[in-house]
Structures are given as C-alpha cells and as structure tokens.
Design a protein around this motif. Structure first.
Motif, PDB file in Angstrom:
ATOM      1  N   GLU A  46      -7.599  -3.168  -4.542  1.00  0.00           N
ATOM      2  CA  GLU A  46      -7.610  -1.766  -4.126  1.00  0.00           C
ATOM      3  C   GLU A  46      -7.321  -0.928  -5.363  1.00  0.00           C
ATOM      4  O   GLU A  46      -6.354  -1.186  -6.081  1.00  0.00           O
ATOM      5  CB  GLU A  46      -6.554  -1.508  -3.054  1.00  0.00           C
ATOM      6  N   ILE A  47      -8.167   0.079  -5.600  1.00  0.00           N
ATOM      7  CA  ILE A  47      -8.016   0.952  -6.762  1.00  0.00           C
ATOM      8  C   ILE A  47      -7.525   2.313  -6.287  1.00  0.00           C
ATOM      9  O   ILE A  47      -8.155   2.953  -5.446  1.00  0.00           O
ATOM     10  CB  ILE A  47      -9.338   1.096  -7.538  1.00  0.00           C
ATOM     11  N   VAL A  90      -8.910   5.592  -1.769  1.00  0.00           N
ATOM     12  CA  VAL A  90      -8.729   4.238  -2.287  1.00  0.00           C
ATOM     13  C   VAL A  90     -10.074   3.512  -2.240  1.00  0.00           C
ATOM     14  O   VAL A  90     -10.779   3.548  -1.233  1.00  0.00           O
ATOM     15  CB  VAL A  90      -7.667   3.471  -1.463  1.00  0.00           C
ATOM     16  N   GLU A  91     -10.422   2.864  -3.337  1.00  0.00           N
ATOM     17  CA  GLU A  91     -11.635   2.066  -3.408  1.00  0.00           C
ATOM     18  C   GLU A  91     -11.253   0.598  -3.305  1.00  0.00           C
ATOM     19  O   GLU A  91     -10.313   0.154  -3.968  1.00  0.00           O
ATOM     20  CB  GLU A  91     -12.369   2.323  -4.728  1.00  0.00           C
ATOM     21  N   VAL A  92     -11.970  -0.149  -2.468  1.00  0.00           N
ATOM     22  CA  VAL A  92     -11.688  -1.575  -2.289  1.00  0.00           C
ATOM     23  C   VAL A  92     -12.861  -2.388  -2.855  1.00  0.00           C
ATOM     24  O   VAL A  92     -14.005  -2.180  -2.466  1.00  0.00           O
ATOM     25  CB  VAL A  92     -11.471  -1.926  -0.798  1.00  0.00           C
ATOM     26  N   LEU A  93     -12.538  -3.290  -3.782  1.00  0.00           N
ATOM     27  CA  LEU A  93     -13.544  -4.175  -4.370  1.00  0.00           C
ATOM     28  C   LEU A  93     -13.350  -5.587  -3.826  1.00  0.00           C
ATOM     29  O   LEU A  93     -12.216  -6.055  -3.685  1.00  0.00           O
ATOM     30  CB  LEU A  93     -13.410  -4.192  -5.894  1.00  0.00           C
ATOM     31  N   GLU A  94     -14.450  -6.265  -3.549  1.00  0.00           N
ATOM     32  CA  GLU A  94     -14.418  -7.636  -3.041  1.00  0.00           C
ATOM     33  C   GLU A  94     -14.634  -8.616  -4.188  1.00  0.00           C
ATOM     34  O   GLU A  94     -15.681  -8.584  -4.833  1.00  0.00           O
ATOM     35  CB  GLU A  94     -15.502  -7.847  -1.978  1.00  0.00           C
ATOM     36  N   SER A  95     -13.683  -9.449  -4.462  1.00  0.00           N
ATOM     37  CA  SER A  95     -13.758 -10.504  -5.482  1.00  0.00           C
ATOM     38  C   SER A  95     -14.341 -10.045  -6.822  1.00  0.00           C
ATOM     39  O   SER A  95     -15.212 -10.718  -7.380  1.00  0.00           O
ATOM     40  CB  SER A  95     -14.580 -11.691  -4.972  1.00  0.00           C
ATOM     41  N   PRO A  96     -13.860  -8.945  -7.377  1.00  0.00           N
ATOM     42  CA  PRO A  96     -14.428  -8.509  -8.660  1.00  0.00           C
ATOM     43  C   PRO A  96     -14.030  -9.466  -9.782  1.00  0.00           C
ATOM     44  O   PRO A  96     -12.923  -9.996  -9.791  1.00  0.00           O
ATOM     45  CB  PRO A  96     -13.804  -7.132  -8.875  1.00  0.00           C
ATOM     46  N   ALA A  97     -14.942  -9.678 -10.712  1.00  0.00           N
ATOM     47  CA  ALA A  97     -14.641 -10.521 -11.877  1.00  0.00           C
ATOM     48  C   ALA A  97     -13.764  -9.757 -12.863  1.00  0.00           C
ATOM     49  O   ALA A  97     -12.912 -10.345 -13.538  1.00  0.00           O
ATOM     50  CB  ALA A  97     -15.920 -10.971 -12.553  1.00  0.00           C
ATOM     51  N   THR A  98     -13.991  -8.437 -12.934  1.00  0.00           N
ATOM     52  CA  THR A  98     -13.225  -7.584 -13.843  1.00  0.00           C
ATOM     53  C   THR A  98     -12.986  -6.232 -13.173  1.00  0.00           C
ATOM     54  O   THR A  98     -13.688  -5.868 -12.221  1.00  0.00           O
ATOM     55  CB  THR A  98     -13.977  -7.336 -15.170  1.00  0.00           C
ATOM     56  N   VAL A  99     -12.012  -5.509 -13.702  1.00  0.00           N
ATOM     57  CA  VAL A  99     -11.752  -4.126 -13.280  1.00  0.00           C
ATOM     58  C   VAL A  99     -11.486  -3.325 -14.547  1.00  0.00           C
ATOM     59  O   VAL A  99     -10.751  -3.768 -15.434  1.00  0.00           O
ATOM     60  CB  VAL A  99     -10.540  -4.029 -12.320  1.00  0.00           C
ATOM     61  N   SER A 100     -12.077  -2.148 -14.608  1.00  0.00           N
ATOM     62  CA  SER A 100     -11.951  -1.292 -15.781  1.00  0.00           C
ATOM     63  C   SER A 100     -10.673  -0.460 -15.748  1.00  0.00           C
ATOM     64  O   SER A 100     -10.205  -0.069 -14.682  1.00  0.00           O
ATOM     65  CB  SER A 100     -13.169  -0.349 -15.825  1.00  0.00           C
ATOM     66  N   VAL A 120       1.443   8.362 -11.139  1.00  0.00           N
ATOM     67  CA  VAL A 120       0.561   7.307 -11.655  1.00  0.00           C
ATOM     68  C   VAL A 120      -0.869   7.826 -11.612  1.00  0.00           C
ATOM     69  O   VAL A 120      -1.295   8.429 -10.632  1.00  0.00           O
ATOM     70  CB  VAL A 120       0.698   6.008 -10.827  1.00  0.00           C
ATOM     71  N   ARG A 121      -1.594   7.599 -12.687  1.00  0.00           N
ATOM     72  CA  ARG A 121      -2.986   8.061 -12.769  1.00  0.00           C
ATOM     73  C   ARG A 121      -3.976   7.014 -12.263  1.00  0.00           C
ATOM     74  O   ARG A 121      -5.047   7.355 -11.763  1.00  0.00           O
ATOM     75  CB  ARG A 121      -3.307   8.467 -14.196  1.00  0.00           C
ATOM     76  N   LEU A 122      -3.631   5.724 -12.425  1.00  0.00           N
ATOM     77  CA  LEU A 122      -4.502   4.640 -11.992  1.00  0.00           C
ATOM     78  C   LEU A 122      -3.632   3.469 -11.568  1.00  0.00           C
ATOM     79  O   LEU A 122      -2.726   3.065 -12.298  1.00  0.00           O
ATOM     80  CB  LEU A 122      -5.441   4.214 -13.128  1.00  0.00           C
ATOM     81  N   GLY A 123      -3.912   2.939 -10.382  1.00  0.00           N
ATOM     82  CA  GLY A 123      -3.156   1.789  -9.880  1.00  0.00           C
ATOM     83  C   GLY A 123      -4.075   0.753  -9.268  1.00  0.00           C
ATOM     84  O   GLY A 123      -5.079   1.095  -8.631  1.00  0.00           O
ATOM     85  N   GLN A 132       0.828  -1.201   0.000  1.00  0.00           N
ATOM     86  CA  GLN A 132       0.000   0.000   0.000  1.00  0.00           C
ATOM     87  C   GLN A 132       0.868   1.260   0.000  1.00  0.00           C
ATOM     88  O   GLN A 132       0.550   2.238  -0.684  1.00  0.00           O
ATOM     89  CB  GLN A 132      -0.948   0.003   1.200  1.00  0.00           C
ATOM     90  N   LYS A 133       1.957   1.229   0.730  1.00  0.00           N
ATOM     91  CA  LYS A 133       2.886   2.367   0.744  1.00  0.00           C
ATOM     92  C   LYS A 133       3.484   2.572  -0.652  1.00  0.00           C
ATOM     93  O   LYS A 133       3.617   3.703  -1.134  1.00  0.00           O
ATOM     94  CB  LYS A 133       3.994   2.120   1.774  1.00  0.00           C
ATOM     95  N   LYS A 134       3.820   1.477  -1.312  1.00  0.00           N
ATOM     96  CA  LYS A 134       4.369   1.549  -2.671  1.00  0.00           C
ATOM     97  C   LYS A 134       3.334   2.144  -3.633  1.00  0.00           C
ATOM     98  O   LYS A 134       3.669   2.971  -4.484  1.00  0.00           O
ATOM     99  CB  LYS A 134       4.794   0.152  -3.127  1.00  0.00           C
ATOM    100  N   MET A 135       2.074   1.759  -3.485  1.00  0.00           N
ATOM    101  CA  MET A 135       1.020   2.306  -4.345  1.00  0.00           C
ATOM    102  C   MET A 135       0.865   3.809  -4.127  1.00  0.00           C
ATOM    103  O   MET A 135       0.710   4.571  -5.088  1.00  0.00           O
ATOM    104  CB  MET A 135      -0.307   1.587  -4.095  1.00  0.00           C
TER     105      MET A 135
END
Length: 191
Positions: free
Chosen positions: A157-158, A165-175, A143-146, A132-135
C-alpha cells in the motif's frame, strides 16, 4: 505474541525524556506511544521479519550513502510526531536539511520530527487495520511517502500526501518517487 496496548490513568504523564529512559532500560520490548499517551508494547521480531527489515534498511542506507540527501534509519528509533505520538517505523528517511535543523541533544534521543519517508512491514504481531491506522497517522503528521508491505497478501500500500492509497499486487520494485528521487526498493527478497 500480539501487541499489547497499556492505558495509563490521566494523572500519570510521562515526559519525552522519561519515555526515552524507560525504553532504554526495557530493551527487550519495543515500546511506542500513541498520541493519547497509551503505550504500545511489541514483542521482539522473529528471524524472517528481522532479516527483511535489515534488507529494507540496507537498500535505503546504500542509496542514501551514494546520494547524501538525507539520513536513513532502521527500526530501532522512535520519532516524536507533532501530535505527541512516538512511533518507530521499520525503515525511515529524513531530508538532510530537516535533520540538520535539530539540536545534537534532539538527535541523541527520540528525534522530535516526522520522517519524510517510512516503510512499515506487517509483522506476525500486527493487524492490517492497526498498521493502516499507523500509516494514516504518519501522513497526518507530515510523512510525504509511506509504504505498507503485507507479505501474506503480497501487497504494497502506497501512502502519499493528498492522494488515495494505492495498492500494488506483488510488485518487484517500488519507486521512491519525488521524495527519494532515484531510489528503487527491490521487493524480490520479500516475496
């Protein structure tokens, strides 16, 4: 094996060219450099992590080949960030105009540019807090999107400029959102 941080005395300053050469002759260790000059030594990946890295990079490279909007990278490149750190994300992408602004010599070594998009896969040798520190460091350097992918917790984590930071649980895809317009990262192979 865990990551090892090697601290150097202030009297030892390693130039970017010397660091590049050191990495070339120590190919069995992934070496990154923090902004403070300390070195991060990472062990080689195991089969599962390496296979997932390859799949993530392949998805990005395939999309990029079709769109021709930038340059995609795997985990074997180091980027010299504006703060002096040299970090290596698992997967990265740079907009073509930004990449083309570099000289051929800069492109041959560790490019002195922060990617527009990065993916970090939490490997067994990483801790969530360090990743998370690296992100955040990537964001601080442009960086614009990580995406930080944590297989154990099945979370992504987006990281976006100027947003929480947005956290998604078990997403099938990420845009890829507006950074990688039309890119959809399929995470089925990870879960």
């Amino acid at each position: 094996m865990d990551n090892i941080t090697l601290y150097l005395p202030p009297s030892i300053e390693i130039t970017d060219d010397q660091f590049f050469e050191m990495c070339q002759i120590n190919e069995l260790i992934k070496i990154q450099r923090n902004a403070d000059g300390s070195l991060i030594l990472k062990p080689l990946l195991g089969g599962i992590s390496s296979n997932i890295n390859a799949g993530l990079t392949a998805q990005l490279a395939n999309w990029n080949d079709h769109e021709s909007l930038g340059v995609a990278f795997g985990s074997d490149v180091g980027f010299i960030l504006p703060n002096g750190a040299i970090l290596s994300p698992n997967t990265a992408w740079i907009k073509l105009e930004r990449w083309d602004s570099l000289t051929e010599e800069q492109k041959e070594k560790f490019p002195p540019i922060c990617p527009d998009f990065v993916v970090e896969l939490l490997s067994p040798s990483d801790t969530l807090k360090v990743a998370q520190k690296k992100m955040r460091e990537y964001l601080d350097n442009g960086v614009r999107l990580g995406l930080l992918i944590n297989r154990k917790s099945r979370q992504v984590e987006i990281y976006r400029q100027g947003k929480e930071v947005e956290v998604l649980e078990s997403p099938a895809t990420v845009s890829g959102e507006d950074v990688l317009n039309g890119f959809i990262l399929n995470l089925g192979m990870i879960w």
